[in-house]
Enzyme design. Structure first.
Site, PDB file in Angstrom:
ATOM      1  N   LYS A   1       5.594  81.633 147.396  1.00  0.00           N
ATOM      2  CA  LYS A   1       6.086  81.671 148.668  1.00  0.00           C
ATOM      3  C   LYS A   1       5.305  82.977 149.290  1.00  0.00           C
ATOM      4  O   LYS A   1       5.089  84.131 148.756  1.00  0.00           O
ATOM      5  CB  LYS A   1       7.466  81.913 148.757  1.00  0.00           C
ATOM      6  CG  LYS A   1       8.225  81.955 150.148  1.00  0.00           C
ATOM      7  CD  LYS A   1       9.799  81.951 149.739  1.00  0.00           C
ATOM      8  CE  LYS A   1      10.381  81.999 151.432  1.00  0.00           C
ATOM      9  NZ  LYS A   1      11.923  82.123 151.327  1.00  0.00           N
TER      10      LYS A   1
ATOM     11  N   SER B   1      17.778  79.342 150.769  1.00  0.00           N
ATOM     12  CA  SER B   1      16.416  79.292 150.920  1.00  0.00           C
ATOM     13  C   SER B   1      15.420  78.490 149.954  1.00  0.00           C
ATOM     14  O   SER B   1      14.311  78.204 150.282  1.00  0.00           O
ATOM     15  CB  SER B   1      15.775  80.380 151.532  1.00  0.00           C
ATOM     16  OG  SER B   1      15.878  80.716 152.857  1.00  0.00           O
TER      17      SER B   1
ATOM     18  N   SER C   1      14.274  78.615 153.908  1.00  0.00           N
ATOM     19  CA  SER C   1      12.969  79.093 154.345  1.00  0.00           C
ATOM     20  C   SER C   1      11.886  78.749 153.363  1.00  0.00           C
ATOM     21  O   SER C   1      10.783  78.607 153.790  1.00  0.00           O
ATOM     22  CB  SER C   1      13.073  80.487 154.406  1.00  0.00           C
ATOM     23  OG  SER C   1      13.230  81.207 153.393  1.00  0.00           O
TER      24      SER C   1
END
Ligand SMILES: [Mg+2]
Ligand SMILES: [Zn+2]
Lengths: 485, 475, 92
Positions: A75, A174, A150
């Site tokens: 990420k 997330s 997210s």
């Protein structure tokens, strides 16, 4: 067999070289990223360099580890030395960290092959990946739908097999929510089991790094690798619960699986049905289902937003155009430069949360909001402790719904916040939670279920998850995308 | 100023920042060394790169506890770190890690020479900010100092005069240097004061509105700024105005204070617990361990010199001003009959060779305390006389050699009663004029006779004994 | 009640500009979020004491020097620098 073990076998038996494998992943990224928008930064050269190292090792007849040479992604809020790390925010464009996140150090030492950095909601603030400065990531099951957030980019890439696995971060869901939306596995570990050093902070007391994978085995392998005590993180405890991989296949006969009624309130029927069906599967495996109440959950969402935004308002104060990242072009004086840089550099949702966080900490409001929320946090921690006196793991939906269509999340912030209702309690209490696929709705979109464990009880929830995966494997479905192994 | 009907009392409290002399910064391993090329004492942590985390330096906690114990404070059982949020270019994270809700040290006091105790509210630990250089309107930022550990000593508003303020700062400086936690160099910024000041009609119980003068870095400036601010506030009130609570800066060049307030600086620090750092639990054993490490502190030392060694107050203060001098004195006093003699040698001859305050602080003297001790013991035992001892000490200070290098066996013979009598007789016989003068009432004439005895004894005779003997002979 | 002045004040503290024309709508949306957060005030009790999330205490480093980074490294990402300093020019 999980994907990681499979790739490991392929490399070891020289079915393909690591370079060939990496190239085929890079090719697939090339083909599909335009539509999926999973990657925001593809690091092909670095990936091939890492692959070459692995190939040389294999050629010399050296042993390779399970994660060696396995193509993966991070990420974009995990710091990678020399590789742009933006949190998908304009304010960090061009920023190349001069140090590595501890998790990346660990994986790089094991010769992981990183294909690139993946998309996310700006500063991890969002539930659809659509607050990303680079636009949202698409759902591999239906690209008109969001991948979730997210960590939407990681979930999209792993769901589409343009990465074998990835690391995301989970502050209020997330990791688990996008895993649920994309029909894959996401583990949010116990707070303190994985070092946060190098994870660009959203809300420090809630953030935790974890794996996003296509199988429970893979989640377990990656978790065992990254769950280490870290000197650089004062809140680090390391792998207190012990390694999980060897315990996956333990018998779960007699395991007490709790269902809190509050978790099923307001959940869509198709999701609720899938959860109750999963409970039946557990019964058939010899587990016992116990229902109980967890009234403190009612306050979890406001408590989460107050604490997360308060911490975020402080954590994001440092983006001022002086040391790194974006800086405004035209200004008059330092104060003006900082205000303009921040106003131009942050997106709407980030600004909204900074303002909310500033508000709840400001003079006159601190007691009513922040302090009160901290007290309720204590109450929620205690309720979970009490609940675990009567059960071993808790079964709950991951999200009250399936992946929504693009553009749906942006209109009403509060409705979007409600998406997180089933995931945030775990972060508030610092507990481990894993989301695994448990079926599909009428439109073929995946549904996820969540197993919540005691503090450092990763082995137990992964064990329960694995047993379910064995029994209901049809829910772990591959998409049309990516590399065919 | 004109004639005032009301007298105004000054009320002041201090917030004193002191940089700790640890090897490394408070949350990272960078050196705390002063100076250095800009941004060379920095790492990802202390320039606040995204994703970095602080880790608390154990020694900072220990130093702060020592400081707390030295000023009679209590060590909190539970202490926590908080974030103080404000955005300024010298603060790399836009918050300073500090303590508000649970500081490490509670209470304490500093006792002044007039017997008043300035109470302390608390002492907390925190990080220093970086340095800004403003040039042609541009701002240059250097983070070498960013993250250097500080303690902040917050006093109650107990100070009532500029002299008290001066003494308070000096006392803090002295104590912190004694315990070795800081060099407290105001000119280098390792000690800085924020001065809160208000005035009220004498006899009034209520506090007036206070102003805060920020970042004072010399005791003289503190005195000047306080004087200016006192007058300003009194004039304001006398002329019917009201003091506004605000933050001021002192301008050294003009000797005036001016407001620092602007809309940009609107401060609401939004303190909250730092989630990146864990609770500090100080065990009572550790507190006692540290207490045992504390040296004898200047105030107690000074009292002991006066009460037990019978030194004059003034001498005791001079000897305790710096830890090294007092330790030198203590060592030189070992087993001597008269500590006052040791004190005289130090305050007289040795101080003449350590003229500046910093010389005194370092107190690097050619003669070791042991050597001085030996010299004083020769004097004590009557083997040599004062004059010879003084002259010998000068030679010792020149060369660093011991007393015996300059004093022969013969010198140390001393003189007995008979020899003294002989010398005195001789003096009286060979100086009839002086004898006559004395007899006719010129008291001073006796000095010439004594001088003669001293000269012929090569300084070994005791002048007082000689005088008595001579008076006996001619009386 | 969230007022326009509240929003102006927190925007200043947050170092964010809120254009005049957005102030009203932002005030309204802040009010909605605050109303949502206000749900905690319906909580029955004062709650439990909460320390840090994993109840750790006394985590320290030793006072040992670790070599610092070079100023080139430290300044690598600076939008502007001069003479080994981060630089904020007054006007651009
Ligand atoms: Mg301070
Ligand atoms: Zn540093």
């Amino acid at each position: 067999m999980g994907k990681i073990a499979k790739i490991h076998e392929m490399l070891k038996s020289k079915q393909c070289s690591c370079t060939e494998l990496t190239k085929s992943y890079l090719d697939e990224i090339e083909k599909s990223n335009g539509e999926l928008n999973a990657y925001v930064n593809i690091t092909g050269d670095e990936a091939l360099k890492a692959a070459k190292t692995v190939d040389e090792k294999i050629a010399k007849g050296e042993e390779i580890g399970l994660l060696e040479g396995v193509p993966m992604t991070l990420k974009d809020n995990l710091s990678t030395k020399g590789i742009e790390t933006t949190c998908c925010s304009k304010i960090l464009t061009g920023y190349k960290p001069i140090y590595n996140a501890t998790v990346w150090d660990i994986l790089q030492n094991q010769n992981a092959v990183m294909l690139g950095k993946t998309n996310m909601d700006e500063f991890a603030m969002g539930s659809s990946c659509e607050t990303s400065y680079f636009g949202g990531a698409a759902n591999p099951f239906n690209t008109n739908h969001v991948a979730g957030g997210s960590s939407g980019g990681v979930a999209s890439a792993v769901g589409a097999n343009i990465a074998a696995y990835g690391l995301g971060s989970d502050t209020g869901g997330s990791i688990r929510q996008p895993a649920s939306f994309c029909g894959i596995v996401g583990l949010k570990p116990t707070y303190g089991s994985v070092s946060r050093y190098g994870l660009i902070a959203y809300a420090s007391s809630l953030d935790q790094i974890g794996p996003i994978t296509t199988s429970v085995e893979d989640a377990s392998i990656v978790f065992d690798a990254i769950s280490q005590y870290d000197d650089k993180d004062s809140t680090s405890k390391g792998n207190v619960g012990g390694e999980t991989y060897s315990k996956l296949n333990n018998d779960i006969k007699g395991m007490k699986i709790g269902i809190a009624r509050e978790y099923l309130d307001g959940v869509r029927d198709d999701v609720k049905e899938a959860i109750l069906k999963a409970a039946e599967v557990y019964k058939s495996l010899g587990a016992e289902i116990v229902y109980f109440d967890l009234p403190a959950l009612k306050f979890a969402l406001p408590v989460y937003y107050i604490i997360a935004c308060a911490e975020a308002s402080s954590n994001l104060g440092r983006y001022d155009g002086i040391r790194y990242g974006y800086k405004t072009e035209h200004y008059n004086g330092t104060h003006d430069m900082i205000c303009r840089t921040r106003s131009e550099g942050f997106g709407e949702e980030v600004k909204r949360r900074i303002l909310l966080g500033t508000y709840v900490l400001s003079a006159g409001y601190y007691d009513a909001y922040y302090k009160k929320a901290q007290n309720l946090r204590g109450t929620i921690v205690k309720s979970f402790n009490n609940a675990f006196e009567n059960c071993d793991v808790i079964l709950a939906p991951t999200v009250p719904m399936t992946a929504f269509e693009k553009g749906h999340a942006t209109s009403d912030p509060i409705e979007t916040y409600l998406t997180d209702i089933c995931t945030v309690p775990v972060n508030i209490a610092g507990l481990p939670g894993v989301s695994i696929p448990c079926g599909f709705n009428a439109k073929g979109m995946p549904i996820g279920m969540q197993l919540i464990g005691k503090s450092f009880g990763e082995a137990q929830i992964l064990n329960a998850a694995y047993k379910y995966q064995q029994a209901a494997g049809e829910n772990f479905k591959e998409t049309k995308w990516g590399v065919k192994l | 100023m004109g004639c005032k009907t009301v007298k105004y009392e000054l009320v002041s409290g201090f917030e004193t920042h002191i940089e700790l002399a640890t090897k490394t910064k408070i949350f990272c391993g960078c050196t705390t060394e002063f100076g250095g090329e800009p941004n060379t004492h920095c790492c990802p942590v202390c320039i606040g790169l995204p994703g970095t985390l602080p880790k608390l330096n154990r020694e900072v906690v220990r130093y702060a506890i020592l400081a707390g114990l030295a000023v009679h404070g209590e060590v909190a059982e539970v202490a926590k770190m908080d974030r103080k949020n404000y955005c300024y270019p010298d603060l790399s994270k836009a918050y300073q890690i500090s303590q508000l809700y649970a500081p490490l040290i509670i209470g304490g006091y500093v006792e002044l020479s007039n017997g008043r105790k300035i109470r302390l509210h608390h002492i907390h630990i925190e990080e220093d900010a970086g340095k800004l250089i403003h040039q042609h309107g541009d701002t240059y930022v250097d983070y070498n100092r960013g993250g250097v550990p500080l303690i902040e000593i917050v006093s109650e508003p107990d100070i009532r005069s500029i002299d008290e303020a001066r003494e308070y700062v000096e006392k803090l400086q002295q104590v912190m240097r004694y315990i070795g936690i800081s060099d407290c160099k105001m000119q280098e910024g390792s000690m800085r004061c924020d001065v809160n000041i208000s005035v009220r009609p004498e006899g009034s119980e209520e506090f007036g509105t206070r102003t805060e003068i920020k970042n004072m870095n010399s005791i003289n400036n503190i005195a000047k700024a306080m004087e200016y601010e006192y007058e300003r506030q009194v004039d304001l009130i006398e002329s019917g105005g009201k003091v506004v609570q605000e933050t001021l800066r002192y301008d050294d060049a003009t000797g005036t204070t001016s407001s620092m307030r602007s809309k940009e600086d609107a401060h609401d620090y939004r303190y909250f617990r730092d989630p990146d750092l864990v609770t500090i639990n100080v065990s009572r054993e550790e507190v006692e361990e540290l207490r045992a490490k504390l040296p004898e502190l200047p105030t107690e030392k000074c009292k002991r010199y006066v009460e037990q060694l019978s030194l004059p107050e003034k001498d005791a203060q001079l000897l305790t001003k710096y830890r090294r001098i007092s330790e030198y004195f203590d060592e030189a006093c070992d087993g001597v009959k008269s500590p006052k003699t040791v004190a005289n040698f130090i305050i007289g001859q040795i101080f003449r060779r350590t003229e500046t305050e910093s010389d005194k602080e370092v107190f690097d003297v050619a003669v070791t305390p042991k050597q001085l001790n030996e010299l004083v013991k020769l004097l004590d035992s009557g083997k040599i006389r004062n004059n010879l001892a003084k002259a010998t000490l000068e030679k010792m200070l020149d060369t660093g050699k011991g007393a015996l290098e300059f004093i022969s066996e013969d010198d140390m013979g001393g003189i007995d009663e008979n020899a003294l009598l002989e010398l005195c007789k001789n003096a009286v016989e060979s100086n009839p004029k002086a004898v006559d003068d004395f007899k006719s009432g010129k008291e001073k004439a006796i000095k010439a006779l004594v001088g003669n005895v001293m000269k012929n004894s090569r300084g070994k005779a005791d002048a007082a004994a000689a005088e008595a003997k001579i008076k006996e002979l001619i009386g | 009640m969230v007022t326009r002045e509240d929003v102006e004040n927190i925007a200043l503290l947050s170092k964010l500009f809120v254009p005049e024309e957005e102030l009203d709508s932002l005030t309204k949306s802040m009010q909605e979020i605050i109303d949502f957060a206000d749900a905690i005030n319906n909580a029955p009790s004062e709650g439990e004491a909460f320390d840090n999330i994993n109840n750790l205490s006394n985590v320290f480093r030793e006072d040992e020097v670790i070599p610092s980074y070079s100023s080139e490294e430290i300044l690598k990402n600076a939008p502007e620098q001069a003479e080994n300093h981060f630089l904020v020019r007054n006007r651009e």
